[in-house]
Design a protein around this motif. Structure first.
Motif, PDB file in Angstrom:
ATOM      1  N   VAL A 147       9.707 -25.997  56.372  1.00 55.37           N
ATOM      2  CA  VAL A 147       8.500 -25.429  56.765  1.00 55.37           C
ATOM      3  C   VAL A 147       7.431 -26.606  56.735  1.00 55.37           C
ATOM      4  CG1 VAL A 147       6.863 -23.737  56.169  1.00 55.37           C
ATOM      5  CG2 VAL A 147       9.378 -23.210  55.934  1.00 55.37           C
ATOM      6  N   ALA A 148       7.394 -27.448  55.769  1.00 57.71           N
ATOM      7  CA  ALA A 148       6.410 -28.387  55.584  1.00 57.71           C
ATOM      8  C   ALA A 148       6.335 -29.504  56.740  1.00 57.71           C
ATOM      9  CB  ALA A 148       6.514 -29.158  54.142  1.00 57.71           C
ATOM     10  N   VAL A 149       7.587 -29.718  57.203  1.00 56.01           N
ATOM     11  CA  VAL A 149       7.948 -30.575  58.188  1.00 56.01           C
ATOM     12  C   VAL A 149       7.352 -30.166  59.528  1.00 56.01           C
ATOM     13  CG1 VAL A 149       9.838 -31.934  59.799  1.00 56.01           C
ATOM     14  CG2 VAL A 149       9.832 -31.896  57.194  1.00 56.01           C
ATOM     15  N   LYS A 150       7.707 -28.845  59.716  1.00 61.43           N
ATOM     16  CA  LYS A 150       7.135 -28.188  60.908  1.00 61.43           C
ATOM     17  C   LYS A 150       5.540 -28.193  60.927  1.00 61.43           C
ATOM     18  CE  LYS A 150      11.029 -25.214  61.857  1.00 61.43           C
ATOM     19  NZ  LYS A 150      11.544 -23.673  61.809  1.00 61.43           N
ATOM     20  N   ARG A 151       5.036 -28.294  59.843  1.00 62.03           N
ATOM     21  CA  ARG A 151       3.434 -28.036  59.712  1.00 62.03           C
ATOM     22  C   ARG A 151       2.831 -29.688  60.140  1.00 62.03           C
ATOM     23  NH1 ARG A 151       0.657 -24.220  55.467  1.00 62.03           N
ATOM     24  NH2 ARG A 151      -0.948 -25.184  56.647  1.00 62.03           N
ATOM     25  N   GLY A 152       3.732 -30.553  60.058  1.00 59.30           N
ATOM     26  CA  GLY A 152       3.371 -31.842  60.228  1.00 59.30           C
ATOM     27  C   GLY A 152       3.518 -32.996  58.889  1.00 59.30           C
ATOM     28  N   VAL A 153       4.109 -32.362  58.013  1.00 57.78           N
ATOM     29  CA  VAL A 153       4.032 -33.364  56.684  1.00 57.78           C
ATOM     30  C   VAL A 153       5.210 -34.200  56.652  1.00 57.78           C
ATOM     31  CG1 VAL A 153       4.406 -33.081  54.277  1.00 57.78           C
ATOM     32  CG2 VAL A 153       2.865 -31.109  55.370  1.00 57.78           C
ATOM     33  N   ASP A 154       4.979 -35.453  56.464  1.00 58.52           N
ATOM     34  CA  ASP A 154       5.995 -36.450  56.294  1.00 58.52           C
ATOM     35  C   ASP A 154       6.447 -36.530  54.862  1.00 58.52           C
ATOM     36  OD1 ASP A 154       7.709 -38.503  56.865  1.00 58.52           O
ATOM     37  OD2 ASP A 154       6.016 -40.067  57.124  1.00 58.52           O
ATOM     38  N   LEU A 155       7.694 -35.904  54.685  1.00 61.17           N
ATOM     39  CA  LEU A 155       8.216 -35.978  53.186  1.00 61.17           C
ATOM     40  C   LEU A 155       8.896 -37.304  53.027  1.00 61.17           C
ATOM     41  CD1 LEU A 155       9.576 -32.387  53.043  1.00 61.17           C
ATOM     42  CD2 LEU A 155       7.636 -33.211  51.868  1.00 61.17           C
ATOM     43  N   LYS A 156       8.190 -38.243  52.650  1.00 58.91           N
ATOM     44  CA  LYS A 156       8.885 -39.579  52.285  1.00 58.91           C
ATOM     45  C   LYS A 156       9.305 -39.410  50.824  1.00 58.91           C
ATOM     46  CE  LYS A 156       6.010 -42.154  55.541  1.00 58.91           C
ATOM     47  NZ  LYS A 156       4.911 -43.386  55.521  1.00 58.91           N
ATOM     48  N   ILE A 157      10.535 -39.959  50.861  1.00 55.01           N
ATOM     49  CA  ILE A 157      11.092 -39.978  49.509  1.00 55.01           C
ATOM     50  C   ILE A 157      10.488 -40.946  48.323  1.00 55.01           C
ATOM     51  CG2 ILE A 157      12.788 -41.892  50.227  1.00 55.01           C
ATOM     52  CD1 ILE A 157      14.917 -40.557  48.356  1.00 55.01           C
ATOM     53  N   ASN A 158      10.242 -40.383  47.302  1.00 55.35           N
ATOM     54  CA  ASN A 158       9.506 -41.206  46.355  1.00 55.35           C
ATOM     55  C   ASN A 158      10.451 -41.505  45.161  1.00 55.35           C
ATOM     56  OD1 ASN A 158       9.834 -38.939  44.503  1.00 55.35           O
ATOM     57  ND2 ASN A 158       8.221 -37.997  45.434  1.00 55.35           N
ATOM     58  N   TRP A 159       9.897 -42.555  44.385  1.00 52.69           N
ATOM     59  CA  TRP A 159      10.806 -43.370  43.377  1.00 52.69           C
ATOM     60  C   TRP A 159      11.261 -42.067  42.436  1.00 52.69           C
ATOM     61  CZ3 TRP A 159      13.570 -47.146  44.009  1.00 52.69           C
ATOM     62  CH2 TRP A 159      13.164 -48.054  44.564  1.00 52.69           C
ATOM     63  N   PRO A 160      10.706 -41.363  41.718  1.00 51.04           N
ATOM     64  CA  PRO A 160      11.231 -40.179  40.940  1.00 51.04           C
ATOM     65  C   PRO A 160      12.394 -39.560  41.578  1.00 51.04           C
ATOM     66  CG  PRO A 160       8.831 -40.079  40.734  1.00 51.04           C
ATOM     67  CD  PRO A 160       9.069 -41.045  41.908  1.00 51.04           C
ATOM     68  N   GLY A 161      12.149 -39.198  42.729  1.00 51.74           N
ATOM     69  CA  GLY A 161      13.318 -38.657  43.589  1.00 51.74           C
ATOM     70  C   GLY A 161      14.601 -39.658  43.634  1.00 51.74           C
ATOM     71  N   ARG A 162      14.431 -40.822  43.937  1.00 46.35           N
ATOM     72  CA  ARG A 162      15.497 -41.849  43.879  1.00 46.35           C
ATOM     73  C   ARG A 162      16.301 -41.952  42.382  1.00 46.35           C
ATOM     74  NH1 ARG A 162      15.305 -44.446  48.662  1.00 46.35           N
ATOM     75  NH2 ARG A 162      13.302 -45.011  49.583  1.00 46.35           N
ATOM     76  N   TRP A 163      15.437 -41.995  41.495  1.00 54.33           N
ATOM     77  CA  TRP A 163      15.871 -42.306  40.169  1.00 54.33           C
ATOM     78  C   TRP A 163      16.601 -41.224  39.675  1.00 54.33           C
ATOM     79  CZ3 TRP A 163      10.196 -44.327  38.494  1.00 54.33           C
ATOM     80  CH2 TRP A 163      10.142 -45.570  38.674  1.00 54.33           C
ATOM     81  N   SER A 164      16.266 -39.895  40.144  1.00 57.09           N
ATOM     82  CA  SER A 164      16.735 -38.711  39.619  1.00 57.09           C
ATOM     83  C   SER A 164      18.266 -38.672  39.717  1.00 57.09           C
ATOM     84  CB  SER A 164      16.060 -37.414  40.179  1.00 57.09           C
ATOM     85  OG  SER A 164      16.364 -37.270  41.583  1.00 57.09           O
ATOM     86  N   VAL A 165      18.509 -39.407  40.888  1.00 57.46           N
ATOM     87  CA  VAL A 165      20.134 -39.156  41.538  1.00 57.46           C
ATOM     88  C   VAL A 165      21.178 -39.653  40.095  1.00 57.46           C
ATOM     89  CG1 VAL A 165      21.860 -39.607  43.229  1.00 57.46           C
ATOM     90  CG2 VAL A 165      19.412 -39.144  43.876  1.00 57.46           C
ATOM     91  N   TRP A 166      20.905 -40.738  39.887  1.00 55.16           N
ATOM     92  CA  TRP A 166      21.879 -41.275  38.888  1.00 55.16           C
ATOM     93  C   TRP A 166      21.992 -40.861  37.834  1.00 55.16           C
ATOM     94  CZ3 TRP A 166      25.823 -43.496  41.027  1.00 55.16           C
ATOM     95  CH2 TRP A 166      25.620 -44.288  42.201  1.00 55.16           C
ATOM     96  N   PRO A 167      20.982 -40.181  37.114  1.00 56.42           N
ATOM     97  CA  PRO A 167      21.085 -39.562  35.720  1.00 56.42           C
ATOM     98  C   PRO A 167      21.732 -38.066  36.041  1.00 56.42           C
ATOM     99  CG  PRO A 167      18.701 -39.821  36.134  1.00 56.42           C
ATOM    100  CD  PRO A 167      19.588 -40.754  37.229  1.00 56.42           C
TER     101      PRO A 167
END
Length: 227
Positions: A147-167
């Motif tokens: 929904v956010a993308v359709k409204r023109g929002v660019d959801l760029k991955i952030n560092w907490p998102g990257r860091w969350s994967v490994w734990p």
């Protein structure tokens, strides 16, 4: 070269930090952007395909183990998780970036995490309330992200998102071999980072929508994968 010509994109110098994925500075490779050809025939995508095949095998072994702590299943889970780092390294070494790989990697990460959550929840290997929060967060991102993308929002991955994967991967992995205390620590850390990342996405989306409203620009942006 004329003023309106854009210089060709070059693969950045492969330093140790860039090879390991710690240095992600600079623009993304054009081959990974929306509208680029999928280009499936690459070494990184072959690694991704092997990862995808490993997930149903992991689930089968886990649910036929009796208690969810089959060692072979846990090893397959770990190999599929580590494969995310491997295909990234392969892309940086070979320069074989692709739109398919950019879309496939975050999907495989999410499917693997959700698969591990299902096993751990079913056999009560980790804190069920924390697993429920993680699932709720993933469902929220899956529902709100498009929904956010359709409204023109660019959801760029952030560092907490990257860091969350490994734990998260490590926490689930420890749970799968019945190391519940270590697994719970990893899970809680991963959930906290995931919620932090979600809050940052929300703040960034609100800012972008406010900027677009103020400028009258409602044109959609190319979506980026997020974690």
């Amino acid at each position: 070269m004329s003023d309106d010509e854009t210089p060709a994109w070059r693969n950045p110098q492969l330093t140790l930090r860039r090879f390991s994925g710690l240095d992600r500075s600079g623009p993304p490779p054009p081959a990974t952007l929306a509208g680029a050809p999928l280009n499936p025939w690459t070494i990184p995508n072959a690694i991704g395909l092997v990862r995808a095949c490993g997930i149903p095998i992991f689930l089968y072994l886990s649910f036929t183990s009796g208690d969810g702590t089959d060692l072979t299943a846990a090893i397959i889970f770990a190999l599929v998780a580590w494969g995310d780092q491997l295909d990234g390294m392969a892309a940086r070494v070979t320069g074989q970036y692709s739109r398919l790989g950019a879309m496939l990697d975050p999907i495989l990460d999410r499917v693997l995490i959700v698969s591990g959550v299902i096993v751990c929840f079913n056999y009560d290997l980790l804190l069920r309330w924390a697993l429920a929060i993680l699932v709720a967060r993933e469902l929220f991102m899956l529902a709100v992200g498009p929904v956010a993308v359709k409204r023109g929002v660019d959801l760029k991955i952030n560092w907490p998102g990257r860091w969350s994967v490994w734990p998260l991967m490590m926490g689930i992995g420890f749970g799968l071999i019945d190391l519940r205390t270590l697994g719970s620590i990893g899970l809680l850390l991963g959930v906290a980072l995931s919620l932090w990342a979600t809050a940052l996405y929300a703040v960034d989306a609100r800012r972008q929508l406010a900027d677009d409203t103020g400028s009258g620009d409602a044109s959609p942006r190319a979506p980026s994968s997020s974690t």
